[in-house]
Motif scaffolding. Structure first.
Motif, PDB file in Angstrom:
ATOM      1  N   ALA A 374       0.861  -1.188   0.000  1.00  0.00           N
ATOM      2  CA  ALA A 374       0.000   0.000   0.000  1.00  0.00           C
ATOM      3  C   ALA A 374       0.895   1.234   0.000  1.00  0.00           C
ATOM      4  O   ALA A 374       1.691   1.434   0.940  1.00  0.00           O
ATOM      5  CB  ALA A 374      -0.909  -0.003   1.216  1.00  0.00           C
ATOM      6  N   LYS A 375       0.754   2.059  -1.032  1.00  0.00           N
ATOM      7  CA  LYS A 375       1.594   3.249  -1.164  1.00  0.00           C
ATOM      8  C   LYS A 375       0.730   4.501  -1.231  1.00  0.00           C
ATOM      9  O   LYS A 375      -0.336   4.496  -1.833  1.00  0.00           O
ATOM     10  CB  LYS A 375       2.463   3.166  -2.418  1.00  0.00           C
ATOM     11  CG  LYS A 375       3.445   2.008  -2.426  1.00  0.00           C
ATOM     12  CD  LYS A 375       4.276   2.025  -3.710  1.00  0.00           C
ATOM     13  CE  LYS A 375       5.263   0.862  -3.736  1.00  0.00           C
ATOM     14  NZ  LYS A 375       6.103   0.881  -4.980  1.00  0.00           N
ATOM     15  N   ALA A 376       1.233   5.562  -0.614  1.00  0.00           N
ATOM     16  CA  ALA A 376       0.518   6.841  -0.628  1.00  0.00           C
ATOM     17  C   ALA A 376       1.511   7.971  -0.820  1.00  0.00           C
ATOM     18  O   ALA A 376       2.689   7.853  -0.465  1.00  0.00           O
ATOM     19  CB  ALA A 376      -0.262   7.039   0.666  1.00  0.00           C
ATOM     20  N   SER A 377       1.028   9.067  -1.397  1.00  0.00           N
ATOM     21  CA  SER A 377       1.845  10.268  -1.557  1.00  0.00           C
ATOM     22  C   SER A 377       1.352  11.331  -0.591  1.00  0.00           C
ATOM     23  O   SER A 377       0.139  11.577  -0.485  1.00  0.00           O
ATOM     24  CB  SER A 377       1.744  10.781  -2.995  1.00  0.00           C
ATOM     25  OG  SER A 377       2.396  12.024  -3.144  1.00  0.00           O
ATOM     26  N   VAL A 378       2.283  11.958   0.123  1.00  0.00           N
ATOM     27  CA  VAL A 378       1.963  13.015   1.080  1.00  0.00           C
ATOM     28  C   VAL A 378       2.784  14.244   0.701  1.00  0.00           C
ATOM     29  O   VAL A 378       4.016  14.167   0.631  1.00  0.00           O
ATOM     30  CB  VAL A 378       2.281  12.584   2.530  1.00  0.00           C
ATOM     31  CG1 VAL A 378       1.999  13.731   3.496  1.00  0.00           C
ATOM     32  CG2 VAL A 378       1.474  11.350   2.900  1.00  0.00           C
ATOM     33  N   PRO A 379       2.139  15.384   0.433  1.00  0.00           N
ATOM     34  CA  PRO A 379       2.901  16.576   0.026  1.00  0.00           C
ATOM     35  C   PRO A 379       3.790  17.086   1.153  1.00  0.00           C
ATOM     36  O   PRO A 379       3.411  17.058   2.329  1.00  0.00           O
ATOM     37  CB  PRO A 379       1.809  17.591  -0.313  1.00  0.00           C
ATOM     38  CG  PRO A 379       0.630  17.154   0.499  1.00  0.00           C
ATOM     39  CD  PRO A 379       0.696  15.665   0.542  1.00  0.00           C
ATOM     40  N   ARG A 380       4.957  17.549   0.782  1.00  0.00           N
ATOM     41  CA  ARG A 380       5.852  18.144   1.774  1.00  0.00           C
ATOM     42  C   ARG A 380       5.505  19.620   1.961  1.00  0.00           C
ATOM     43  O   ARG A 380       5.147  20.316   1.016  1.00  0.00           O
ATOM     44  CB  ARG A 380       7.316  18.014   1.341  1.00  0.00           C
ATOM     45  CG  ARG A 380       7.820  16.568   1.393  1.00  0.00           C
ATOM     46  CD  ARG A 380       9.332  16.512   1.297  1.00  0.00           C
ATOM     47  NE  ARG A 380       9.996  17.198   2.401  1.00  0.00           N
ATOM     48  CZ  ARG A 380      10.155  16.690   3.626  1.00  0.00           C
ATOM     49  NH1 ARG A 380       9.676  15.486   3.923  1.00  0.00           N
ATOM     50  NH2 ARG A 380      10.790  17.374   4.556  1.00  0.00           N
ATOM     51  N   LEU A 381       5.616  20.063   3.196  1.00  0.00           N
ATOM     52  CA  LEU A 381       5.388  21.463   3.508  1.00  0.00           C
ATOM     53  C   LEU A 381       6.711  22.209   3.490  1.00  0.00           C
ATOM     54  O   LEU A 381       7.748  21.662   3.913  1.00  0.00           O
ATOM     55  CB  LEU A 381       4.731  21.607   4.881  1.00  0.00           C
ATOM     56  CG  LEU A 381       3.389  20.895   5.069  1.00  0.00           C
ATOM     57  CD1 LEU A 381       2.888  21.093   6.494  1.00  0.00           C
ATOM     58  CD2 LEU A 381       2.367  21.390   4.066  1.00  0.00           C
TER      59      LEU A 381
END
Length: 454
Positions: A374-381
């Motif tokens: 299971a892979k997800a993308s999380v934006p960097r701040l």
């Protein structure tokens, strides 16, 4: 973006406010009255726009007027075959993910010939850099996609630059001297929409005029057909015009009220209406706001990035008295200033209406087995202190603490011991101190889930 159309400015004004009266006199005032009756015919349809403040003044704006929906409604001359081939090309200038999970900004140039499209792209990058340099855009810049749409004009430059007699044949019909106000830069909105429709998605639109002359406009009524929150017009070669565009996004994205006011203008000396809907405008004093626990009471007494402390400063929403604003001089009153603390919170809420903090990279419509991941993308701040969204994983609602901070988990790592189907969930949450309203804070948490089994 405003719940009511404010009354037209009228009567005599002081020298300091002479420009403000000009903005709403004449055809704009007549249109505002007509708008209360039957809808106008398409040929005479008008839209409400905000007028930028004087170039050498301090006010961010000069109120509203109504302008022709189709601008000057002039038919453009034919383009050559080569020009038609370039016209309408779409480029993803900044790519931070899918349109479903990002706030999509569409930038369209006007007054750029086919030979000048490289300059338009450079101008678009520069203007977006100006926007991204202002908080909270800086911190949340990775929540945005930015698209450019090439609009080929027959003439270079726009009508009204350098003077009122200058007429240019351009793709979007941009023109200064709109409603006899030199700095009001209007467009043919149906033509703008035709180019916006070429982009995959549009949450916010910026029209850049090929001009160094000061000017702009805020078309802050959301599009019922294309979904964008508003259109900001600006001169590509004028830095202060970029500040006008940022101010206008305070209306379109942040749903913020104007914080400037008009001393000496009849009917605008004292506000006597109901409590405004905008989060940065109130009829309440600071003490009463604190007692009633409403509006920006959570920020009272805090140092604000635009200078001074958050309180209840009288004057705003065009009225000298009767309405209060959170700080003395935020960008909603003075160009070049930052957003106030309450304004920053409202802008973050606007970002979260369109962007999410988790994008599943592994399809969620099928059951994952031990050999899957299971892979997800999380934006960097781009937070000055290094803060990032908190990423957590849950199996059937129970947190798997050993996976905190990860963006992918193999099903084999879950140690499933039975043949039942289980639910694997990932969440990403931005726990920023710039948001104190729990209702807004809840919008900064996003989840994705998969079915998993042995």
């Amino acid at each position: 973006m405003h719940p009511t159309i404010r009354r037209t400015l009228c009567g005599a004004v002081t020298a300091a406010c002479a420009a403000a009266a000009l903005l709403t006199a004449g055809p704009g005032a007549a249109a505002a009255t007509a708008a209360e009756g039957p809808p106008p015919a398409p040929a005479t349809a008008r839209v409400k726009v905000e007028i930028p403040g004087p170039e050498h003044g301090t006010d961010a704006g000069s109120g509203y007027t109504r302008v022709p929906l189709s601008g000057q409604a002039k038919s453009a001359a034919r383009l050559s075959e080569a020009e038609r081939a370039a016209d309408g090309d779409v480029t993803k200038m900044i790519d931070n993910g899918s349109t479903a999970d990002r706030l999509d900004v569409v930038v369209i140039g006007d007054g750029y010939t086919a030979a000048e499209l490289d300059r338009f792209h450079a101008d678009a990058r520069q203007k977006w850099a100006e926007v991204a340099a202002v908080e909270p855009y800086t911190t949340y810049q990775n929540l945005f996609n930015v698209w450019t749409v090439d609009a080929v004009s027959n003439d270079s430059g726009v009508t009204g630059d350098p003077d009122r007699g200058a007429v240019r044949d351009t793709a979007l019909g941009s023109y200064f001297w709109c409603e006899d106000i030199e700095r009001l830069l209007c467009v043919d909105q149906p033509k703008v929409d035709a180019y916006v429709a070429k982009a995959p998605a549009a949450d916010l639109v910026i029209v850049l005029a090929n001009s160094a002359k000061y000017g702009g406009a805020g078309y802050n009524e959301p599009s019922a057909t294309l979904g964008y929150e508003g259109i900001s017009t600006a001169s590509a070669g004028n830095a202060k015009s970029g500040q006008v565009a940022i101010h206008e996004t305070g209306h379109s994205l942040g749903k913020l009220a104007d914080e400037y006011f008009y001393p000496g203008v009849p009917d605008y000396e004292k506000y006597t209406g109901p409590e405004p809907a905008e989060s940065n405008s109130s009829t309440l004093t600071a003490d009463r706001m604190a007692r009633e626990r409403t509006k920006w009471y959570r920020w009272l007494g805090e140092e604000s990035p635009d200078g001074g402390v958050v309180g209840a400063y009288e004057g705003g929403g065009y009225y000298v008295t009767g309405l209060y604003r959170p700080t003395d001089n935020s960008i909603m009153r003075v160009l070049g200033k930052p957003f106030s603390l309450p304004g920053t919170e409202a802008m973050i809420a606007g970002f979260a209406r369109h962007a999410t903090f988790v994008t599943p990279l592994t399809p969620t419509d099928r059951t994952l087995r031990p050999w899957h991941t299971a892979k997800a993308s999380v934006p960097r701040l781009a937070d000055a202190y290094g803060r990032q969204p908190e990423v957590r994983w849950y199996l059937d609602g129970r947190e798997l603490k050993r996976f905190r901070g990860r963006t992918e988990v193999r099903v084999a790592e879950l140690w499933l011991l039975d043949l039942r189907t289980h639910k694997l969930t990932v969440t990403a949450e931005d726990r920023t101190t710039a948001v104190r309203d729990p209702l807004i804070a809840r919008t900064l948490r996003t989840s994705a889930a998969w079915s998993v089994r042995l």
